[in-house]
Design a protein around this motif. Structure first.
Motif, PDB file in Angstrom:
ATOM      1  N   LEU A 111       0.737  -1.220   0.112  1.00 33.51           N
ATOM      2  CA  LEU A 111      -0.048   0.036  -0.028  1.00 33.51           C
ATOM      3  C   LEU A 111       0.703   1.294   0.005  1.00 33.51           C
ATOM      4  O   LEU A 111       2.078   1.239   0.722  1.00 33.51           O
ATOM      5  CB  LEU A 111      -0.924   0.075   1.359  1.00 33.51           C
ATOM      6  N   PRO A 112       0.509   2.360  -0.761  1.00 37.94           N
ATOM      7  CA  PRO A 112       1.430   3.601  -0.923  1.00 37.94           C
ATOM      8  C   PRO A 112       1.583   4.201   0.676  1.00 37.94           C
ATOM      9  O   PRO A 112       0.654   4.327   1.506  1.00 37.94           O
ATOM     10  CB  PRO A 112       0.366   4.525  -1.707  1.00 37.94           C
ATOM     11  N   ALA A 145      -1.907 -13.430   2.976  1.00 41.80           N
ATOM     12  CA  ALA A 145      -1.432 -12.070   3.493  1.00 41.80           C
ATOM     13  C   ALA A 145      -2.445 -10.971   2.947  1.00 41.80           C
ATOM     14  O   ALA A 145      -2.862 -11.100   1.724  1.00 41.80           O
ATOM     15  CB  ALA A 145      -0.060 -11.572   3.445  1.00 41.80           C
ATOM     16  N   ALA A 146      -2.677  -9.849   3.528  1.00 42.35           N
ATOM     17  CA  ALA A 146      -3.339  -8.560   2.953  1.00 42.35           C
ATOM     18  C   ALA A 146      -4.707  -9.105   2.562  1.00 42.35           C
ATOM     19  O   ALA A 146      -5.180  -8.542   1.489  1.00 42.35           O
ATOM     20  CB  ALA A 146      -2.547  -8.080   1.958  1.00 42.35           C
ATOM     21  N   GLY A 147      -5.256  -9.924   3.109  1.00 42.93           N
ATOM     22  CA  GLY A 147      -6.658 -10.336   2.899  1.00 42.93           C
ATOM     23  C   GLY A 147      -6.976 -11.254   1.711  1.00 42.93           C
ATOM     24  O   GLY A 147      -8.117 -11.295   1.048  1.00 42.93           O
ATOM     25  N   ASP A 179      -7.313  -4.917   8.293  1.00 44.37           N
ATOM     26  CA  ASP A 179      -7.251  -3.948   7.412  1.00 44.37           C
ATOM     27  C   ASP A 179      -5.557  -4.084   7.367  1.00 44.37           C
ATOM     28  O   ASP A 179      -4.892  -3.694   8.221  1.00 44.37           O
ATOM     29  CB  ASP A 179      -7.767  -2.428   7.666  1.00 44.37           C
ATOM     30  N   PRO A 180      -4.873  -4.021   6.022  1.00 49.86           N
ATOM     31  CA  PRO A 180      -3.575  -4.428   6.079  1.00 49.86           C
ATOM     32  C   PRO A 180      -2.841  -3.090   6.600  1.00 49.86           C
ATOM     33  O   PRO A 180      -1.855  -3.179   7.182  1.00 49.86           O
ATOM     34  CB  PRO A 180      -3.103  -4.502   4.543  1.00 49.86           C
ATOM     35  N   ARG A 181      -3.796  -2.144   6.608  1.00 50.34           N
ATOM     36  CA  ARG A 181      -2.868  -0.797   6.931  1.00 50.34           C
ATOM     37  C   ARG A 181      -2.722  -0.580   8.384  1.00 50.34           C
ATOM     38  O   ARG A 181      -1.828   0.082   9.270  1.00 50.34           O
ATOM     39  CB  ARG A 181      -3.866   0.347   6.603  1.00 50.34           C
ATOM     40  N   LEU A 182      -3.442  -1.677   9.082  1.00 48.77           N
ATOM     41  CA  LEU A 182      -3.186  -1.660  10.677  1.00 48.77           C
ATOM     42  C   LEU A 182      -2.122  -2.581  11.028  1.00 48.77           C
ATOM     43  O   LEU A 182      -1.983  -3.041  12.147  1.00 48.77           O
ATOM     44  CB  LEU A 182      -4.577  -2.164  11.249  1.00 48.77           C
TER      45      LEU A 182
END
Length: 561
Positions: free
Chosen positions: A346-347, A368-370, A392-395
């Motif tokens: 993710l950016p 990974a990452a859903g 959420d991968p951002r977490l």
């Protein structure tokens, strides 16, 4: 530990000053003591324990006699027979309504086999909240103790191979990570085969990467222990023991911090990292018989305990950036065979850490990452691509996932979204079952699942800290078929269950139990917990982490039939 148990010396000094003050005020200093302060309900206590286990507290009573009152709480002093080895952990003292003191004596755990004896003087360093002189002419009474930590058996049955069983290597043990060894255990014959005390590596910059105990490799009659060594070899970083009797085959000093070992034919492949090279790994080829290093290669890859695996002539691992599945030929590890993206960064966010791979039927699976994705083991071509539950991968920036798919059967995979690697630490996560034939998720449940799931015969077994129970769930719909609740005194589930044809072996922080798959009840237990595994000969292993720095470890092997 009772607060009074740790204040004996300080209190004794204060009472000495108190006695002098009383003498100056017309009182008398403490006279010679020639009468017992207490009558003990028993003069001797003792117990026998297995290595790593702790005896239950021994309870007895001390009754004040010879005019001695209850205003003084009795202190205690241990006198080991050898003058140095103290084994009494505590002596709790509780005043009863009838004027007696109930004493609860507890021994320490983690002692090596042997006999430990001595006495405990009850009545030393008396404690009181009332400024009264100590009665004249009284003395402490001696309580004798004897603790025996049982030795390993002198003879052992011959090892017998389990048909179809192979190496046990890391989480999930077997290649499909099902945790299944097709042996039928006999609870009446589960016996300790041997025990071995070991040390982890010293805590330094490199070792700080390893807050968990590495999984042993159980292969070809050996127990290979990365990151561990006998106490008499302070330079070794990897040790191999004989499965038969626990004798040291070899101990060797290998590069970096060894945290995983896999068997490759007549040699071993051991990974090692350092604090400065967290995205590269030194792979060392080691001889099975002598531990001699036959070659090394530094690869761009992160090799978590759940991660890298060997299938056929190929090593599969995550790349250094932890976004790709990579394949390397075992014949030439320096050459990359293929690389395939598992997820896109993710950016503005970093990678997801420590996800693992499982190889089955020519496919390499990782999640990974859903996303659950499958790749051809031959060339990396992506086949399976299924959305699965998870945070959420951002977490998850910097959060280790510590999971790998479990192949329950030819068309079914079991997934944990994430889990803690360190024993006893919980985390909210999701358990999902995926149908490869339809490309859909059959079901998902939330919980705090601790161990890598194990599965066989249409059932997946998980330890759920949220429900404080082992749950046997249907692979079809996720319904709880049966469960076993942790017992009083258990605090948390540990790492890695072992499934057999007849029993499920589960560890808590306090004990290992064998759950009968028919009655769903415990039919055997051992009074110490830890990381479980099982060899191709059906030998159950328990790696008990006793803490400390360097880390103190105990490995125990059991015959189960």
């Amino acid at each position: 530990m009772n607060a009074y148990a740790g204040r004996r010396s300080a209190v004794g000094g204060a009472l000495g000053v108190l006695a002098l003050m009383l003498a100056g005020c017309g009182g008398s200093p403490v006279p010679s003591r020639d009468q017992d302060m207490y009558a003990l309900s028993q003069a001797n206590v003792g117990c026998t324990a297995d290595p790593g286990t702790v005896c239950a507290d021994v309870k007895l009573y001390a009754t004040p006699i010879n005019g001695f009152g209850t205003e003084f709480r009795p202190g205690w002093t241990e006198n080991p027979a050898d003058g140095k080895t103290r084994v009494v952990d505590h002596l709790y003292r509780d005043l009863q309504s009838d004027g007696r003191w109930q004493l609860s004596l507890g021994f320490v755990g983690g002692l090596k086999p042997g006999i430990y004896s001595g006495t405990v003087d009850v009545g030393t360093d008396l404690v009181t909240d009332v400024l009264v002189p100590i009665p004249k002419g009284h003395r402490p009474v001696a309580l004798s103790y004897r603790l025996e930590v049982s030795s390993d058996p002198a003879t052992r049955p011959a090892l017998r191979a389990v048909v179809g069983a192979g190496d046990w290597a890391g989480p999930g043990g077997v290649a499909a990570r099902t945790g299944l060894v097709a042996v039928t255990a006999d609870p009446s014959k589960i016996k300790r085969r041997w025990s071995r005390f070991l040390q982890g590596l010293p805590t330094d910059n490199a070792a700080s990467l390893l807050s968990w105990v590495p999984s042993p490799l159980l292969s070809n009659g050996q127990v290979v222990l990365p990151g561990m060594r006998p106490s008499d070899n302070q330079t070794a970083t990897v040790t191999a023991l004989q499965e038969d009797d626990g004798a040291v085959v070899w101990s060797a000093a290998l590069p970096g911090l060894p945290d995983r070992a896999l068997a490759v034919g007549d040699r071993l492949l051991v990974s090692g990292r350092t604090a400065e090279t967290v995205n590269t790994t030194t792979l060392t080829s080691v001889g099975r018989r002598d531990g001699a290093a036959a070659g090394q290669v530094v690869v761009d890859g992160n090799l978590p305990n759940d991660g890298w695996t060997v299938a056929g002539d190929t090593l599969f691992l995550a790349d250094g950036g932890q976004t790709k599945v990579t394949a390397r030929a075992l014949a030439d590890l320096s050459t990359l065979r293929w690389s395939a993206s598992l997820y896109n960064l993710l950016p503005g966010y970093g990678p997801l850490a420590q996800w693992g791979m499982t190889v089955s039927n020519g496919q390499v699976y990782a999640s990974a990452a859903g996303r659950l994705r499958g790749f051809s083991a031959a060339d990396g071509t992506r086949g399976t691509d299924i959305a699965v539950s998870g945070r959420d991968p951002r977490l998850l920036l910097g959060v280790a996932l510590n999971q790998a798919p479990v192949v329950a059967d030819a068309t079914t995979l079991v997934l944990l979204s994430e889990r803690e690697q360190k024993a006893g630490v919980e985390r909210d996560n999701q358990l999902s079952v995926v149908d490869l034939a339809t490309g859909a998720v059959r079901w998902t449940v939330s919980g705090k699942f601790m161990d890598q799931p194990v599965a066989a015969n249409g059932v997946v077994y998980v330890s759920n800290q949220q429900s404080r129970a082992v749950e046997a769930r249907s692979l079809i719909n996720g319904a709880v078929v049966w469960s076993w609740a942790m017992e009083t005194g258990d605090q948390s589930f540990q790492r890695q269950m072992v499934l057999t044809n007849s029993h499920l072996f589960v560890s808590t922080d306090r004990q290992v139990v064998a759950l009968d798959l028919v009655s769903h009840q415990p039919v055997w237990r051992y009074g110490a917990g830890g990381l479980l595994g099982m060899t191709a000969n059906g030998t159950l292993t328990l790696l008990n982490d006793r803490g400390g720095s360097p880390r103190q470890l105990l490995l125990v092997a059991f015959d189960v039939r």
